[in-house]
Design a protein around this motif. Structure first.
Motif, PDB file in Angstrom:
ATOM      1  N   ARG A  65     -11.259  60.056  44.804  1.00  0.00           N
ATOM      2  CA  ARG A  65     -11.365  60.189  46.272  1.00  0.00           C
ATOM      3  C   ARG A  65     -12.532  59.351  46.803  1.00  0.00           C
ATOM      4  NH1 ARG A  65     -11.622  64.714  49.177  1.00  0.00           N
ATOM      5  NH2 ARG A  65     -13.043  63.753  50.661  1.00  0.00           N
ATOM      6  N   ASP A  66     -13.530  59.100  45.925  1.00  0.00           N
ATOM      7  CA  ASP A  66     -14.703  58.340  46.396  1.00  0.00           C
ATOM      8  C   ASP A  66     -14.564  56.840  46.163  1.00  0.00           C
ATOM      9  OD1 ASP A  66     -16.695  61.004  44.991  1.00  0.00           O
ATOM     10  OD2 ASP A  66     -15.809  60.799  47.000  1.00  0.00           O
ATOM     11  N   THR A  67     -13.529  56.420  45.409  1.00  0.00           N
ATOM     12  CA  THR A  67     -13.438  54.983  45.096  1.00  0.00           C
ATOM     13  C   THR A  67     -12.344  54.286  45.903  1.00  0.00           C
ATOM     14  OG1 THR A  67     -11.948  55.553  43.279  1.00  0.00           O
ATOM     15  CG2 THR A  67     -14.262  55.243  42.723  1.00  0.00           C
ATOM     16  N   ILE A  68     -11.479  55.092  46.512  1.00  0.00           N
ATOM     17  CA  ILE A  68     -10.369  54.477  47.254  1.00  0.00           C
ATOM     18  C   ILE A  68     -10.757  54.349  48.730  1.00  0.00           C
ATOM     19  CG2 ILE A  68      -7.997  54.864  48.051  1.00  0.00           C
ATOM     20  CD1 ILE A  68      -7.477  56.186  45.283  1.00  0.00           C
ATOM     21  N   VAL A  69     -10.467  53.199  49.318  1.00  0.00           N
ATOM     22  CA  VAL A  69     -10.797  52.945  50.734  1.00  0.00           C
ATOM     23  C   VAL A  69      -9.649  53.511  51.584  1.00  0.00           C
ATOM     24  CG1 VAL A  69     -11.385  51.149  52.424  1.00  0.00           C
ATOM     25  CG2 VAL A  69     -11.999  50.845  50.002  1.00  0.00           C
ATOM     26  N   TRP A  70      -9.714  54.796  51.873  1.00  0.00           N
ATOM     27  CA  TRP A  70      -8.582  55.509  52.456  1.00  0.00           C
ATOM     28  C   TRP A  70      -8.096  54.919  53.786  1.00  0.00           C
ATOM     29  CZ3 TRP A  70      -6.067  58.090  49.069  1.00  0.00           C
ATOM     30  CH2 TRP A  70      -6.739  58.658  47.961  1.00  0.00           C
ATOM     31  N   PRO A  71      -8.945  54.463  54.672  1.00  0.00           N
ATOM     32  CA  PRO A  71      -8.423  53.893  55.934  1.00  0.00           C
ATOM     33  C   PRO A  71      -7.549  52.654  55.711  1.00  0.00           C
ATOM     34  CG  PRO A  71     -10.732  54.462  56.179  1.00  0.00           C
ATOM     35  CD  PRO A  71     -10.419  54.597  54.713  1.00  0.00           C
ATOM     36  N   SER A  72      -7.625  52.055  54.490  1.00  0.00           N
ATOM     37  CA  SER A  72      -6.785  50.876  54.206  1.00  0.00           C
ATOM     38  C   SER A  72      -5.484  51.246  53.493  1.00  0.00           C
ATOM     39  CB  SER A  72      -7.569  49.886  53.311  1.00  0.00           C
ATOM     40  OG  SER A  72      -8.765  49.519  53.947  1.00  0.00           O
ATOM     41  N   VAL A  73      -5.298  52.528  53.214  1.00  0.00           N
ATOM     42  CA  VAL A  73      -4.123  52.980  52.458  1.00  0.00           C
ATOM     43  C   VAL A  73      -3.037  53.448  53.420  1.00  0.00           C
ATOM     44  CG1 VAL A  73      -3.286  54.699  50.790  1.00  0.00           C
ATOM     45  CG2 VAL A  73      -5.564  53.666  50.504  1.00  0.00           C
ATOM     46  N   HIS A  74      -1.827  52.969  53.213  1.00  0.00           N
ATOM     47  CA  HIS A  74      -0.659  53.402  54.008  1.00  0.00           C
ATOM     48  C   HIS A  74       0.383  53.989  53.064  1.00  0.00           C
ATOM     49  CE1 HIS A  74      -1.662  51.929  58.050  1.00  0.00           C
ATOM     50  NE2 HIS A  74      -2.428  51.087  57.384  1.00  0.00           N
ATOM     51  N   VAL A  75       0.749  55.235  53.361  1.00  0.00           N
ATOM     52  CA  VAL A  75       1.609  56.002  52.455  1.00  0.00           C
ATOM     53  C   VAL A  75       3.004  56.163  53.051  1.00  0.00           C
ATOM     54  CG1 VAL A  75       1.899  58.252  51.354  1.00  0.00           C
ATOM     55  CG2 VAL A  75      -0.374  57.234  51.499  1.00  0.00           C
ATOM     56  N   PHE A  76       3.979  55.833  52.231  1.00  0.00           N
ATOM     57  CA  PHE A  76       5.397  56.010  52.557  1.00  0.00           C
ATOM     58  C   PHE A  76       6.031  56.841  51.442  1.00  0.00           C
ATOM     59  CE2 PHE A  76       5.632  52.637  55.849  1.00  0.00           C
ATOM     60  CZ  PHE A  76       4.452  51.966  55.607  1.00  0.00           C
ATOM     61  N   TRP A  77       7.321  57.057  51.533  1.00  0.00           N
ATOM     62  CA  TRP A  77       8.020  57.802  50.475  1.00  0.00           C
ATOM     63  C   TRP A  77       9.192  56.981  49.954  1.00  0.00           C
ATOM     64  CZ3 TRP A  77       4.626  60.164  53.437  1.00  0.00           C
ATOM     65  CH2 TRP A  77       3.884  61.202  52.896  1.00  0.00           C
ATOM     66  N   GLY A  78       9.398  57.060  48.627  1.00  0.00           N
ATOM     67  CA  GLY A  78      10.537  56.373  48.029  1.00  0.00           C
ATOM     68  C   GLY A  78      11.827  57.106  48.315  1.00  0.00           C
ATOM     69  N   ASP A  79      11.736  58.414  48.446  1.00  0.00           N
ATOM     70  CA  ASP A  79      12.904  59.196  48.852  1.00  0.00           C
ATOM     71  C   ASP A  79      12.443  60.547  49.389  1.00  0.00           C
ATOM     72  OD1 ASP A  79      14.230  61.127  46.160  1.00  0.00           O
ATOM     73  OD2 ASP A  79      12.210  60.338  46.319  1.00  0.00           O
ATOM     74  N   GLU A  80      13.378  61.212  50.050  1.00  0.00           N
ATOM     75  CA  GLU A  80      13.056  62.510  50.649  1.00  0.00           C
ATOM     76  C   GLU A  80      14.316  63.347  50.659  1.00  0.00           C
ATOM     77  OE1 GLU A  80       9.781  64.201  52.333  1.00  0.00           O
ATOM     78  OE2 GLU A  80      11.348  65.098  51.056  1.00  0.00           O
ATOM     79  N   ARG A 102      -6.292  66.410  51.729  1.00  0.00           N
ATOM     80  CA  ARG A 102      -7.605  66.648  51.126  1.00  0.00           C
ATOM     81  C   ARG A 102      -8.453  65.377  51.021  1.00  0.00           C
ATOM     82  NH1 ARG A 102      -5.835  68.879  45.661  1.00  0.00           N
ATOM     83  NH2 ARG A 102      -8.068  69.212  45.337  1.00  0.00           N
ATOM     84  N   VAL A 103      -7.951  64.256  51.589  1.00  0.00           N
ATOM     85  CA  VAL A 103      -8.728  63.005  51.550  1.00  0.00           C
ATOM     86  C   VAL A 103      -8.811  62.446  52.978  1.00  0.00           C
ATOM     87  CG1 VAL A 103      -8.134  62.446  49.152  1.00  0.00           C
ATOM     88  CG2 VAL A 103      -6.641  61.655  51.020  1.00  0.00           C
ATOM     89  N   PRO A 104      -9.796  61.586  53.256  1.00  0.00           N
ATOM     90  CA  PRO A 104      -9.962  61.079  54.639  1.00  0.00           C
ATOM     91  C   PRO A 104      -8.989  59.957  54.973  1.00  0.00           C
ATOM     92  CG  PRO A 104     -11.729  60.267  53.230  1.00  0.00           C
ATOM     93  CD  PRO A 104     -10.928  61.217  52.380  1.00  0.00           C
ATOM     94  N   LEU A 105      -7.711  60.240  54.795  1.00  0.00           N
ATOM     95  CA  LEU A 105      -6.657  59.280  55.134  1.00  0.00           C
ATOM     96  C   LEU A 105      -6.289  59.496  56.604  1.00  0.00           C
ATOM     97  CD1 LEU A 105      -4.513  57.234  53.835  1.00  0.00           C
ATOM     98  CD2 LEU A 105      -2.995  59.214  53.716  1.00  0.00           C
ATOM     99  N   PRO A 106      -6.398  58.472  57.441  1.00  0.00           N
ATOM    100  CA  PRO A 106      -6.048  58.650  58.855  1.00  0.00           C
ATOM    101  C   PRO A 106      -4.593  59.125  58.992  1.00  0.00           C
ATOM    102  CG  PRO A 106      -7.161  56.532  58.491  1.00  0.00           C
ATOM    103  CD  PRO A 106      -6.859  57.091  57.132  1.00  0.00           C
ATOM    104  N   PRO A 107      -4.342  60.104  59.830  1.00  0.00           N
ATOM    105  CA  PRO A 107      -2.956  60.614  59.988  1.00  0.00           C
ATOM    106  C   PRO A 107      -1.955  59.507  60.298  1.00  0.00           C
ATOM    107  CG  PRO A 107      -4.533  62.014  61.137  1.00  0.00           C
ATOM    108  CD  PRO A 107      -5.314  60.828  60.622  1.00  0.00           C
ATOM    109  N   GLY A 108      -2.372  58.487  61.021  1.00  0.00           N
ATOM    110  CA  GLY A 108      -1.461  57.389  61.371  1.00  0.00           C
ATOM    111  C   GLY A 108      -1.070  56.537  60.182  1.00  0.00           C
ATOM    112  N   ASN A 109      -1.738  56.774  59.038  1.00  0.00           N
ATOM    113  CA  ASN A 109      -1.416  56.004  57.828  1.00  0.00           C
ATOM    114  C   ASN A 109      -0.370  56.716  56.968  1.00  0.00           C
ATOM    115  OD1 ASN A 109      -3.654  54.675  58.839  1.00  0.00           O
ATOM    116  ND2 ASN A 109      -4.497  54.195  56.800  1.00  0.00           N
ATOM    117  N   ILE A 110       0.075  57.860  57.432  1.00  0.00           N
ATOM    118  CA  ILE A 110       1.124  58.622  56.726  1.00  0.00           C
ATOM    119  C   ILE A 110       2.439  58.346  57.441  1.00  0.00           C
ATOM    120  CG2 ILE A 110       1.958  60.892  56.054  1.00  0.00           C
ATOM    121  CD1 ILE A 110      -0.945  61.876  56.018  1.00  0.00           C
TER     122      ILE A 110
END
Ligand code: 6PG
Length: 254
Positions: A65-80, A102-110
């Motif tokens: 959680r401390d090594t990843i630059v969360w504001p630069s991460v964009h999360v998608f899903w392979g399936d749902e 549980r990590v400082p990922l901006p909601p807009g990146n989900i």
């Protein structure tokens, strides 16, 4: 143990499920670091199911959680699954509870699949629009994810690409919603052209119930209709299998 079954496929066998989770979290972190350094962002499509939960929980803790630059991460899903957020089957909800909340990922990146819509075709259209807008796709282009995480079912399915499904032959859409008889439900899934456009694909498989499918995919005959993961080949990327010993036990038999 690490080995290659073909030029582009790397197989890593870890001692147990928690070592598998850490190895997958390390791979995630490596891909994220390289993508952010090269392009200022990291795009990942998550796998559903239960296997990745331990990996997701690891990413929510130290050191990840401390090594990843969360504001630069964009999360998608392979399936749902065709269920709303909050449903016990929701792949989004599992990742959100185990990790994303549980990590400082901006909601807009989900960028979740809006599977609460009752018509699966609308879910597909909305998710395709999300991908086209985010990746700024021209007609006929496919998004190039930095990383796509995939699981493996005992029957050989991956994402929601099931054996003998017509979805395996989809060559132009980004997303489809096949009816899955064994689930008596629609699933929403990225298509093979999107999986194969990825820079890196990492399969996670854990447990003895995956051993035969792992053997068939990696060591068996080429039977892509029966074994969809055999169709996951990223011409300009890499495919890595992270397995625990139980899932790999039939690979090592000579
Ligand atoms: C899903 C997944 C699916 C999963 C496999 C393995 O939505 O269920 O995307 O492809 O990865 O079914 O599931 P387990 O990890 O629960 O064994």
């Amino acid at each position: 143990m690490t080995g290659a079954v073909s030029p582009h496929v790397i197989v890593k066998v870890l001692d147990d499920h928690s070592a598998l989770a850490r190895a997958a979290a390390d791979e995630f972190t490596r891909c994220a670091r390289e993508a952010v350094a090269a392009r200022g962002q990291f795009t990942v499509a998550l796998s559903g199911g239960s296997t990745p939960r331990t990996m997701y929980e690891a990413l929510a803790g130290r050191p990840y959680r401390d090594t990843i630059v969360w504001p630069s991460v964009h999360v998608f899903w392979g399936d749902e699954r065709h269920v709303p957020p909050g449903h016990s089957d929701s792949n989004f909800q599992m990742a959100y509870d185990a990790w994303l909340s549980r990590v400082p990922l901006p909601p807009g990146n989900i960028h979740r699949v809006k599977a609460e819509m009752s018509d699966a075709r609308s879910v597909v259209a909305d998710y395709e629009r999300t991908l086209c807008e985010f990746f700024r796709l021209q007609a006929g282009e496919f998004p190039r994810f930095d990383l796509i995480l995939l699981g493996l079912g005992p029957d050989g399915h991956t994402a929601s690409l099931f054996p003998y499904s017509h979805a395996l032959r989809e060559a132009s859409r980004l997303v489809v919603a096949p009816w899955v008889d064994k689930m008596s439900a629609y699933r929403i899934t990225l298509t093979l052209p999107v999986l194969n456009a990825a820079a890196s694909v990492v399969f996670l498989a854990s447990g003895p119930d995956k051993a035969e499918a792992v053997r068939a995919v990696l060591r068996g005959e080429f039977e892509p209709e029966r074994l969809p993961p055999q169709l996951v080949r990223t011409p300009s990327g890499s495919v890595t299998w992270c397995l625990d010993r139980d899932a790999a036990r039939l690979l090592e038999q000579r």
